[in-house]
Design an enzyme around this catalytic site. Structure first.
Site, PDB file in Angstrom:
ATOM      1  N   HIS A  86       0.821  -1.209   0.000  1.00  0.00           N
ATOM      2  CA  HIS A  86       0.000   0.000   0.000  1.00  0.00           C
ATOM      3  C   HIS A  86       0.862   1.269   0.000  1.00  0.00           C
ATOM      4  O   HIS A  86       0.721   2.130  -0.865  1.00  0.00           O
ATOM      5  CB  HIS A  86      -0.921  -0.011   1.234  1.00  0.00           C
ATOM      6  CG  HIS A  86      -1.727   1.235   1.394  1.00  0.00           C
ATOM      7  ND1 HIS A  86      -3.030   1.337   0.969  1.00  0.00           N
ATOM      8  CD2 HIS A  86      -1.409   2.447   1.916  1.00  0.00           C
ATOM      9  CE1 HIS A  86      -3.474   2.565   1.223  1.00  0.00           C
ATOM     10  NE2 HIS A  86      -2.516   3.256   1.802  1.00  0.00           N
ATOM     11  N   GLU A  87       1.759   1.351   0.977  1.00  0.00           N
ATOM     12  CA  GLU A  87       2.579   2.559   1.091  1.00  0.00           C
ATOM     13  C   GLU A  87       3.469   2.742  -0.132  1.00  0.00           C
ATOM     14  O   GLU A  87       3.751   3.863  -0.554  1.00  0.00           O
ATOM     15  CB  GLU A  87       3.415   2.537   2.372  1.00  0.00           C
ATOM     16  CG  GLU A  87       2.588   2.583   3.652  1.00  0.00           C
ATOM     17  CD  GLU A  87       1.604   3.742   3.708  1.00  0.00           C
ATOM     18  OE1 GLU A  87       1.881   4.798   3.111  1.00  0.00           O
ATOM     19  OE2 GLU A  87       0.534   3.569   4.340  1.00  0.00           O
ATOM     20  N   HIS A 104       1.781   4.727  -2.755  1.00  0.00           N
ATOM     21  CA  HIS A 104       1.940   6.177  -2.571  1.00  0.00           C
ATOM     22  C   HIS A 104       3.322   6.615  -3.067  1.00  0.00           C
ATOM     23  O   HIS A 104       3.479   7.663  -3.695  1.00  0.00           O
ATOM     24  CB  HIS A 104       1.841   6.561  -1.091  1.00  0.00           C
ATOM     25  CG  HIS A 104       0.465   6.484  -0.515  1.00  0.00           C
ATOM     26  ND1 HIS A 104      -0.596   7.181  -1.033  1.00  0.00           N
ATOM     27  CD2 HIS A 104      -0.021   5.811   0.561  1.00  0.00           C
ATOM     28  CE1 HIS A 104      -1.690   6.939  -0.299  1.00  0.00           C
ATOM     29  NE2 HIS A 104      -1.360   6.109   0.678  1.00  0.00           N
ATOM     30  N   HIS A 138       3.428   7.007  -6.691  1.00  0.00           N
ATOM     31  CA  HIS A 138       2.706   8.223  -7.065  1.00  0.00           C
ATOM     32  C   HIS A 138       3.661   9.424  -6.986  1.00  0.00           C
ATOM     33  O   HIS A 138       3.668  10.288  -7.857  1.00  0.00           O
ATOM     34  CB  HIS A 138       1.532   8.393  -6.100  1.00  0.00           C
ATOM     35  CG  HIS A 138       0.406   9.222  -6.623  1.00  0.00           C
ATOM     36  ND1 HIS A 138      -0.657   9.571  -5.834  1.00  0.00           N
ATOM     37  CD2 HIS A 138       0.177   9.790  -7.826  1.00  0.00           C
ATOM     38  CE1 HIS A 138      -1.499  10.317  -6.553  1.00  0.00           C
ATOM     39  NE2 HIS A 138      -1.010  10.458  -7.757  1.00  0.00           N
TER      40      HIS A 138
END
Ligand SMILES: [Zn+2]
Length: 685
Positions: free
Chosen positions: A471-472, A475, A478
């Site tokens: 998940h992290e 980010h 991104h």
């Protein structure tokens, strides 16, 4: 010789990595001082320019301003989360209100507001030829200056400034109280027999925690959410209850770290600020600048999910109670039993023992052969550890990320382990944010809170921690793929109810067959995770979703309840616990066995972390996520072509375009809610 303050000029290290080895405590305050003074001078120069306002002499000039402040803030607030020393805590309490006042001085400047409005009118009249990103930037500036109160009269502005400064002090206070009380409430255990059910490494961690505080025996440190991961395996019911009670009582204990008065004051101030700006509530002001648009749109989605989630949780509770009745007498399912019996039922029904998976989740393999491998397969990017570059703490690692052809992209820092100086939870932040205008590259960080294993033993992750890392890293991608001109749009600088979308999508690769086969190997023997274990895990995934969805929705609705108050309504609230109970009862989520993921006094996301009136964002963006996962599944899965398309339309654009418009181009239509409902096993009746 006096060395110059390292924040005064751009770092000469690769990718402008902050020179952590040179940064001393006494560099921060002078850099904040000079940074604020520099930016005020830059803004003054914009205001006194004799020429009429143009995009270049106003908006672009604002985007260029405050570079020292950006540099020092990125490092200081990064460390405030990852490695908060008493010095940083003390300086933050002092500097936060000053930074807030500084920001207000710019954001509330009437002359600046007039110039921005003039530029906006010129653009609308076709008097300036700008590219699409610049046009969007003008629009975003006008909205945010309007929302910040730049159009208000002087008296209202003065009030607004006071409110903002007080809020800044209070939100800092909230987190400091929470960290203090979380540390104070660590659960002390004298006898190892009480820890029955925990693995040897968890026991070793608890022993080391006790030793580091000069205690005998074992110390279980708390995590941010209500549910502690050890609740799933501890057989000692009394200890489970102690842990749950400690977690739920954080910062609500009539001591120096009591956040109840802080919560009430924050709610009141936010409501009164919203009213000043012409909104009914803080939630109305916040959503006006999000993809959701209104609190009503948010509530509609949350309520659509609440009833089926609560019904599913009740059905799950009945199954858990059966399990209890079969093994014990006279015991009624309580919140501290939920995870424990869920594991039992999961093991019985699906024969899934998540603790038996941990030997297959060696952290290094998960990182290199899982997380990095998936990114390489999708986007062609490569990773190389840079031992020559120092992070802010010896525990954080530095990787260089390059394109397939060797073109440099940026640095990725990973800080995996938990520390007393680290904020709970997991997150991504940027030390350097990409911008073509400023010529800045990309330095991004992931923080997790994995307990450090005993010396000489490998770090074996839990299933949840593997999910968190994927998940992290979503980010981080991104931030790393950002290719925008203006700093305001860099990477994760998107609408808050959009920002979780890329990270949630990245979670899909964790169980993707080629990825899982590549990383999930026994740490000792190298044997792959048995296929039947994988199959059972996948089959069991919709199980317990009633609980998971309910505890999340309860927190999201609690956030909406606090921030949906009008100013008068907020003044009337005096009892935090009572307000919570009533708010949860109204939406049918007041089940004591299914506590909200965060109670108000430790709901850091919304009282300190910038998710105020925005905790709904996770499910809002999960609608997009589930719809995107379906797209990957229907279009050939983990291919370079698919990865590149997702990168081009979503990851690379940062905040430089309307996100839902970009999504429509990526998907060929608007997002559909059906994939989310199916994923969570929530069928509407
Ligand atoms: Zn996230």
């Amino acid at each position: 010789m006096v060395t110059e303050n390292p924040f005064f000029s751009p770092s000469s290290l690769p990718f402008q990595l902050p020179p952590f080895a040179e940064i001393r405590d006494d560099h921060y305050e002078p850099a904040f001082e000079r940074g604020m003074a520099e930016q005020i001078a830059e803004v003054q120069a914009i205001l006194v320019a004799p020429e009429p306002a143009t995009f270049a002499n106003t908006i672009e000039a604002l985007e260029r301003s405050g570079r020292i402040l950006k540099r020092v803030s990125a490092v200081f607030f990064g460390l405030s989360s990852s490695d908060k020393t008493p010095f940083i805590a003390e300086l933050e309490e002092r500097i936060a209100p000053r930074l807030s006042a500084h920001g207000d001085r710019i954001r509330l400047d009437s002359d600046l507001y007039e110039r921005i409005r003039a530029v906006s009118e010129r653009v609308a009249a076709g008097e300036e030829q700008l590219d699409a990103e610049a046009v969007y930037l003008v629009d975003r500036y006008l909205t945010s200056y309007t929302l910040s109160g730049a159009g208000l009269g002087d008296a209202d502005k003065a009030t607004l400034r006071e409110v903002n400064q007080r809020l800044s002090t209070l939100t800092t206070r909230f987190d400091t109280d929470l960290l203090d009380d979380t540390n104070a409430l660590a659960v002390h255990v004298a006898d190892v027999s009480e820890l029955d059910g925990l693995g040897a490494d968890a026991i070793a961690t608890a022993a080391a925690n006790a030793t580091s505080r000069g205690l005998e025996g074992y110390l279980i440190t708390l995590v941010l959410p209500t549910g502690h991961p050890y609740l799933a395996s501890l057989t000692n019911r009394a200890l489970r209850e102690r842990i749950m009670t400690a977690s739920q009582s954080r910062a609500a204990r009539d001591n120096d770290a009591d956040n109840r008065p802080v919560v009430l004051e924050i709610a009141r101030l936010r409501a009164s600020r919203a009213e000043l700006l012409g909104f009914r509530s803080h939630a109305a002001a916040v959503t006006a600048a999000q993809t959701a648009g209104t609190p009503e749109a948010v509530d509609a989605l949350l309520r659509r999910l609440a009833a089926p989630a609560a019904a599913n949780a009740r059905a799950e509770a009945a199954v858990l109670q059966e399990q209890i009745d079969a093994t014990e007498t006279d015991s009624t399912l309580a919140s501290w039993d939920w995870a424990f019996y869920t594991e039992k039922v999961r093991a019985a029904r699906f024969d899934v023992d998540t603790s038996a998976m941990r030997p297959y989740f060696d952290a290094e393999r998960v990182l290199r052969d899982g997380v990095f491998f998936a990114a390489t397969s999708l986007y062609g990017i490569r990773f190389e550890e840079r031992f020559d570059l120092a992070a802010y703490n010896g525990e954080a690692r530095v990787f260089e990320v390059t394109e397939d052809d060797g073109t440099p992209i940026g640095l990725y820092l990973l800080d995996l382990y938990t520390r007393d100086s680290k904020h709970g939870g997991a997150w991504m932040n940027s030390f350097v944010s990409q911008s073509r205008l400023l010529g800045t590259p990309r330095v991004v960080t992931n923080n997790l809170n994995v307990p450090r294993p005993a010396p000489g033993t490998p770090t074996l992750l839990t299933l949840d921690e593997v999910t968190t890392l994927f998940h992290e890293f979503g980010h981080a991608l991104h931030g790393l793929f950002a290719t925008v001109t203006y700093p305001r749009f860099a990477g994760t600088s998107v609408f808050r109810d959009f920002v979780e979308f890329p990270s949630q999508v990245n979670e899909m690769w964790m169980l993707w067959p080629e990825v899982l086969a590549n990383y999930a190997k026994h740490f000792d023997t190298g044997e792959p995770m048995p296929q039947e274990m994988v199959d059972r895990l996948i089959a069991s995934r919709a199980f317990n979703e009633g609980f998971r969805t309910s505890e999340y929705l309860a927190a999201a609705l609690l956030d909406q309840a606090w921030h949906g108050l009008s100013s008068a309504e907020a003044e009337a609230v005096t009892d935090v616990a009572e307000f919570e109970r009533a708010a949860l009862e109204r939406v049918g989520l007041a089940d004591r066995a299914v506590p909200t993921r965060y109670s108000s006094t430790y709901f850091s996301h919304v009282f300190a972390g910038g998710y105020d009136a925005g905790y709904y964002s996770y499910i809002w963006s999960e609608v997009l996520d589930a719809d995107t996962v379906r797209w990957f599944e229907e279009n050939g899965g983990m291919t370079r072509a698919n990865g590149d398309r997702f990168r081009r339309h979503v990851l690379g654009i940062g905040g430089s375009r309307d996100p839902l418009e970009a999504y429509r181009e990526f998907r060929g239509r608007d997002a559909d809610i059906a994939p989310l409902l199916e994923r969570r096993g929530l069928t509407e009746s």
